[in-house]
Design a protein around this motif. Structure first.
Motif, PDB file in Angstrom:
ATOM      1  N   ALA A 443       0.833  -1.195   0.000  1.00  0.00           N
ATOM      2  CA  ALA A 443       0.000   0.000   0.000  1.00  0.00           C
ATOM      3  C   ALA A 443       0.870   1.248   0.000  1.00  0.00           C
ATOM      4  N   ASP A 444       0.406   2.270  -0.695  1.00  0.00           N
ATOM      5  CA  ASP A 444       1.032   3.588  -0.639  1.00  0.00           C
ATOM      6  C   ASP A 444       0.210   4.447   0.313  1.00  0.00           C
ATOM      7  N   ILE A 445       0.872   5.097   1.243  1.00  0.00           N
ATOM      8  CA  ILE A 445       0.183   5.917   2.236  1.00  0.00           C
ATOM      9  C   ILE A 445       0.669   7.350   2.118  1.00  0.00           C
ATOM     10  N   GLY A 446      -0.270   8.289   2.107  1.00  0.00           N
ATOM     11  CA  GLY A 446       0.107   9.692   2.004  1.00  0.00           C
ATOM     12  C   GLY A 446      -0.774  10.540   2.890  1.00  0.00           C
ATOM     13  N   ILE A 447      -0.415  11.805   3.003  1.00  0.00           N
ATOM     14  CA  ILE A 447      -1.207  12.757   3.791  1.00  0.00           C
ATOM     15  C   ILE A 447      -1.680  13.863   2.860  1.00  0.00           C
ATOM     16  N   GLU A 448      -2.940  14.279   3.026  1.00  0.00           N
ATOM     17  CA  GLU A 448      -3.487  15.322   2.167  1.00  0.00           C
ATOM     18  C   GLU A 448      -4.232  16.347   3.012  1.00  0.00           C
ATOM     19  N   LEU A 449      -4.252  17.560   2.535  1.00  0.00           N
ATOM     20  CA  LEU A 449      -5.018  18.630   3.165  1.00  0.00           C
ATOM     21  C   LEU A 449      -6.451  18.567   2.652  1.00  0.00           C
ATOM     22  N   ALA A 450      -7.405  18.520   3.580  1.00  0.00           N
ATOM     23  CA  ALA A 450      -8.817  18.435   3.200  1.00  0.00           C
ATOM     24  C   ALA A 450      -9.548  19.709   3.603  1.00  0.00           C
ATOM     25  N   VAL A 451     -10.441  20.166   2.742  1.00  0.00           N
ATOM     26  CA  VAL A 451     -11.278  21.325   3.006  1.00  0.00           C
ATOM     27  C   VAL A 451     -12.688  20.822   3.302  1.00  0.00           C
ATOM     28  N   VAL A 452     -13.251  21.225   4.423  1.00  0.00           N
ATOM     29  CA  VAL A 452     -14.604  20.806   4.812  1.00  0.00           C
ATOM     30  C   VAL A 452     -15.568  21.959   4.538  1.00  0.00           C
ATOM     31  N   ILE A 453     -16.608  21.677   3.758  1.00  0.00           N
ATOM     32  CA  ILE A 453     -17.589  22.695   3.383  1.00  0.00           C
ATOM     33  C   ILE A 453     -18.677  22.780   4.451  1.00  0.00           C
ATOM     34  N   LYS A 454     -19.085  23.997   4.802  1.00  0.00           N
ATOM     35  CA  LYS A 454     -20.047  24.144   5.892  1.00  0.00           C
ATOM     36  C   LYS A 454     -21.483  24.358   5.418  1.00  0.00           C
ATOM     37  N   LYS A 455     -21.675  24.767   4.150  1.00  0.00           N
ATOM     38  CA  LYS A 455     -23.038  24.952   3.655  1.00  0.00           C
ATOM     39  C   LYS A 455     -23.075  24.676   2.166  1.00  0.00           C
ATOM     40  N   ILE A 456     -24.280  24.485   1.676  1.00  0.00           N
ATOM     41  CA  ILE A 456     -24.443  24.128   0.269  1.00  0.00           C
ATOM     42  C   ILE A 456     -23.750  25.164  -0.608  1.00  0.00           C
ATOM     43  N   ALA A 457     -22.962  24.672  -1.548  1.00  0.00           N
ATOM     44  CA  ALA A 457     -22.186  25.564  -2.413  1.00  0.00           C
ATOM     45  C   ALA A 457     -22.439  25.187  -3.869  1.00  0.00           C
ATOM     46  N   ALA A 458     -22.810  26.154  -4.678  1.00  0.00           N
ATOM     47  CA  ALA A 458     -23.028  25.933  -6.106  1.00  0.00           C
ATOM     48  C   ALA A 458     -22.664  27.207  -6.860  1.00  0.00           C
ATOM     49  N   LYS A 459     -21.857  27.043  -7.908  1.00  0.00           N
ATOM     50  CA  LYS A 459     -21.447  28.177  -8.753  1.00  0.00           C
ATOM     51  C   LYS A 459     -20.838  29.307  -7.914  1.00  0.00           C
ATOM     52  N   ILE A 460     -19.894  28.948  -7.065  1.00  0.00           N
ATOM     53  CA  ILE A 460     -19.287  29.912  -6.151  1.00  0.00           C
ATOM     54  C   ILE A 460     -18.100  30.606  -6.822  1.00  0.00           C
ATOM     55  N   ARG A 461     -18.055  31.910  -6.715  1.00  0.00           N
ATOM     56  CA  ARG A 461     -16.906  32.663  -7.226  1.00  0.00           C
ATOM     57  C   ARG A 461     -15.716  32.467  -6.287  1.00  0.00           C
ATOM     58  N   GLU A 462     -14.527  32.501  -6.863  1.00  0.00           N
ATOM     59  CA  GLU A 462     -13.315  32.262  -6.077  1.00  0.00           C
ATOM     60  C   GLU A 462     -13.209  33.254  -4.914  1.00  0.00           C
ATOM     61  N   GLU A 463     -13.568  34.495  -5.143  1.00  0.00           N
ATOM     62  CA  GLU A 463     -13.425  35.503  -4.084  1.00  0.00           C
ATOM     63  C   GLU A 463     -14.436  35.302  -2.954  1.00  0.00           C
ATOM     64  N   ASP A 464     -15.488  34.484  -3.190  1.00  0.00           N
ATOM     65  CA  ASP A 464     -16.494  34.236  -2.154  1.00  0.00           C
ATOM     66  C   ASP A 464     -16.320  32.881  -1.475  1.00  0.00           C
ATOM     67  N   ALA A 465     -15.322  32.126  -1.884  1.00  0.00           N
ATOM     68  CA  ALA A 465     -15.215  30.732  -1.445  1.00  0.00           C
ATOM     69  C   ALA A 465     -15.025  30.596   0.065  1.00  0.00           C
ATOM     70  N   GLU A 466     -14.318  31.539   0.674  1.00  0.00           N
ATOM     71  CA  GLU A 466     -13.951  31.381   2.090  1.00  0.00           C
ATOM     72  C   GLU A 466     -15.175  31.273   3.002  1.00  0.00           C
ATOM     73  N   GLU A 467     -16.266  31.956   2.671  1.00  0.00           N
ATOM     74  CA  GLU A 467     -17.430  31.935   3.535  1.00  0.00           C
ATOM     75  C   GLU A 467     -18.132  30.569   3.545  1.00  0.00           C
ATOM     76  N   TYR A 468     -17.746  29.682   2.610  1.00  0.00           N
ATOM     77  CA  TYR A 468     -18.346  28.353   2.545  1.00  0.00           C
ATOM     78  C   TYR A 468     -17.487  27.296   3.254  1.00  0.00           C
ATOM     79  N   ILE A 469     -16.348  27.683   3.786  1.00  0.00           N
ATOM     80  CA  ILE A 469     -15.423  26.723   4.375  1.00  0.00           C
ATOM     81  C   ILE A 469     -15.622  26.656   5.883  1.00  0.00           C
ATOM     82  N   LEU A 470     -15.866  25.438   6.387  1.00  0.00           N
ATOM     83  CA  LEU A 470     -15.977  25.214   7.820  1.00  0.00           C
ATOM     84  C   LEU A 470     -14.603  25.115   8.463  1.00  0.00           C
ATOM     85  N   GLY A 471     -13.701  24.426   7.797  1.00  0.00           N
ATOM     86  CA  GLY A 471     -12.349  24.271   8.336  1.00  0.00           C
ATOM     87  C   GLY A 471     -11.557  23.297   7.491  1.00  0.00           C
ATOM     88  N   TYR A 472     -10.430  22.834   8.082  1.00  0.00           N
ATOM     89  CA  TYR A 472      -9.470  22.011   7.343  1.00  0.00           C
ATOM     90  C   TYR A 472      -9.112  20.777   8.168  1.00  0.00           C
TER      91      TYR A 472
END
Length: 472
Positions: A443-472
């Protein structure tokens, strides 16, 4: 039996279909159970009987929950179906009209509206090899990808074709075809092929829609040949080919779940694909290279299958029947897929940029087109302040998203859009013990950074993305 999920007066229900002298009817098992006392009255042949089917508790809220009752639940439902089929149309039609509705008065959804697993095979018919002289491999092991819940929709929903799928040059920008859907009816892991059919609840149609959006994202029209990226590496090709299938409402299923006992031989069914009633393709379930049994055995060798999971078996005829770029569907235009004994799944389609024929009440006109997303918002589950892996609905993973991916993996660098696939949410776990496939040797094992979304997101502009992020 033919099992369905449907909407009646804005409420989602599930039930079974009855055949009457003047058409077809649908009823909910819970509605039947709640009204059975009405027939135990003086003069009735049931006056002294304890006429009930579910001895205690209530029927599950959805069809996947019912399937979790496994064979015991299926047998109870068969008895109810047989009783109602006779009583409703031989004894007292008026009494049954309280809870038996004409099929045309309800709106069918996908039989499994929110599949936990919606896994589709690819390259699983001989034409992929027979028609491509350059192809050097023939699938003997299932190859597939998972669709997110939002891809699922049903006969009562509308397919919205994005204008980005029509580039004005390629005459065929949207592909569609019929696939055989397998609905799992019993939990299992490491299932032997000879036991696999015992884990099947039934069958349904799946319409496999594939817009070209991601091909155009990687290589827009007019890209010089020396800068073409499609074909450069596997993960890029997979995203381009399968990414569009993961878009909202691009995986319709239905109209019914036909129970396994109704289909003697699932490899002897004729299938049709139609556009506006015009036949576009005719194929046969016997054309599958890897069958149902081996697919279930393979998938369960690395992941547990649960009741309500859906596997669809890939193209059996022409892959990706094209819709012409001039296609401007109206209210009478439909795409259809039909499999013998499984009914006809007929979907209405719209191109908003050309001709939007929808009535103001059409749910697809809202902010969210996918039924599962609308259901989450309506039930108050559209936003969260906590992260629990078991509550996750979608799990996307990027590939080759680091600076040295070319020298380490031979993947071409991408700066604008990612390579990605959709993992089953069951891959997320807080368990400390890793259960691997028995055949695994390394098996190959690695570590990755995950972004957890806090609310429904659709067609989000890059400059508005932060308000949809719950955490990492």
């Amino acid at each position: 039996m033919r099992l369905v999920t449907y909407r009646e007066n804005g409420k989602e229900k599930w039930g079974f279909i009855l055949k009457g002298p003047e058409g077809e009817y649908v009823c909910s098992p819970q509605d039947v159970e709640d009204n059975l006392h009405q027939i135990r009255k003086g003069g009735s042949c049931f006056a002294l009987e304890q006429t009930s089917f579910l001895r205690e508790g209530r029927w599950p809220a959805d069809l996947a929950g019912f399937l979790a009752m496994e064979e015991e639940g299926m047998e109870i439902l068969r008895r109810m179906h047989a009783f109602l089929q006779r009583y409703a149309f031989e004894q007292d039609v008026w009494w049954c009209s309280r809870y038996v509705r004409p099929l045309g008065e309800v709106s069918l959804t996908a039989p499994i509206p929110r599949p936990r697993i919606y896994w589709g095979l690819v390259s699983n018919c001989p034409s992929f090899c027979r028609l491509d002289p350059e192809r050097k491999n023939f699938n003997l092991v299932p190859q597939g990808h998972n669709r997110p819940q939002a891809a699922a929709c049903g006969q009562g929903d509308t397919i919205v074709l994005e204008e980005s799928s029509f580039n004005g040059e390629d005459p065929f920008n949207i592909g569609f075809n019929v696939e055989l859907g397998i609905v799992i009816g019993k939990k299992g892991r490491d299932i032997r092929a000879e036991d696999a059919m015992g884990y099947v609840a039934g069958y349904t149609n799946v319409m496999d829609l594939a817009p070209v959006d991601y091909f155009l994202e990687y290589d827009p029209p007019g890209t010089p040949p020396e800068k073409v990226r499609i074909g450069a590496d596997f993960f890029l090709n997979a995203t381009a080919s399968w990414g569009g299938k993961k878009m909202d409402c691009m995986g319709p299923m239905g109209p019914y779940l036909v129970t396994r006992d109704e289909i003697v031989n699932p490899y002897d069914l004729i299938c049709h694909t139609r556009q506006n009633g015009m036949k576009r393709d005719r194929c046969w379930t016997g054309a599958l290279m890897v069958g149902i049994e081996r697919t279930i055995a393979y998938y369960s060798s690395f992941a547990t299958l649960y009741p309500g999971d859906v596997l669809h078996m890939a193209t059996m005829g022409i892959d990706g029947l094209g819709l012409n770029s001039s296609f401007e569907p109206g209210p009478e235009d439909t795409l259809e897929v039909e499999t013998e004994k499984l009914g006809c799944l007929k979907m209405h389609v719209v191109r908003p940029g050309k001709r939007d024929w929808r009535e103001p009440a059409d749910p697809s006109l809202g902010r969210y087109r996918a039924p599962s997303v609308r259901a989450a918002e309506e039930s108050g589950r559209g936003e969260t302040d906590r992260f629990l892996p078991g509550d996750t609905r979608s799990f996307f993973i990027c590939f080759g998203n680091y600076r040295t991916c070319q020298e380490r993996e031979g993947l071409i660098p991408l700066l604008d859009i990612p390579r990605f696939l959709n993992n089953p949410v069951s891959a997320l776990s807080t368990e400390h013990r890793l259960v691997t496939a028995r055949r695994m040797t390394s098996a190959d094992i690695g570590i990755e950074l995950a972004v957890v979304i806090k609310k429904i997101a659709a067609k989000i502009r890059e400059e508005d993305a932060e308000e949809y992020i719950l955490g990492y």
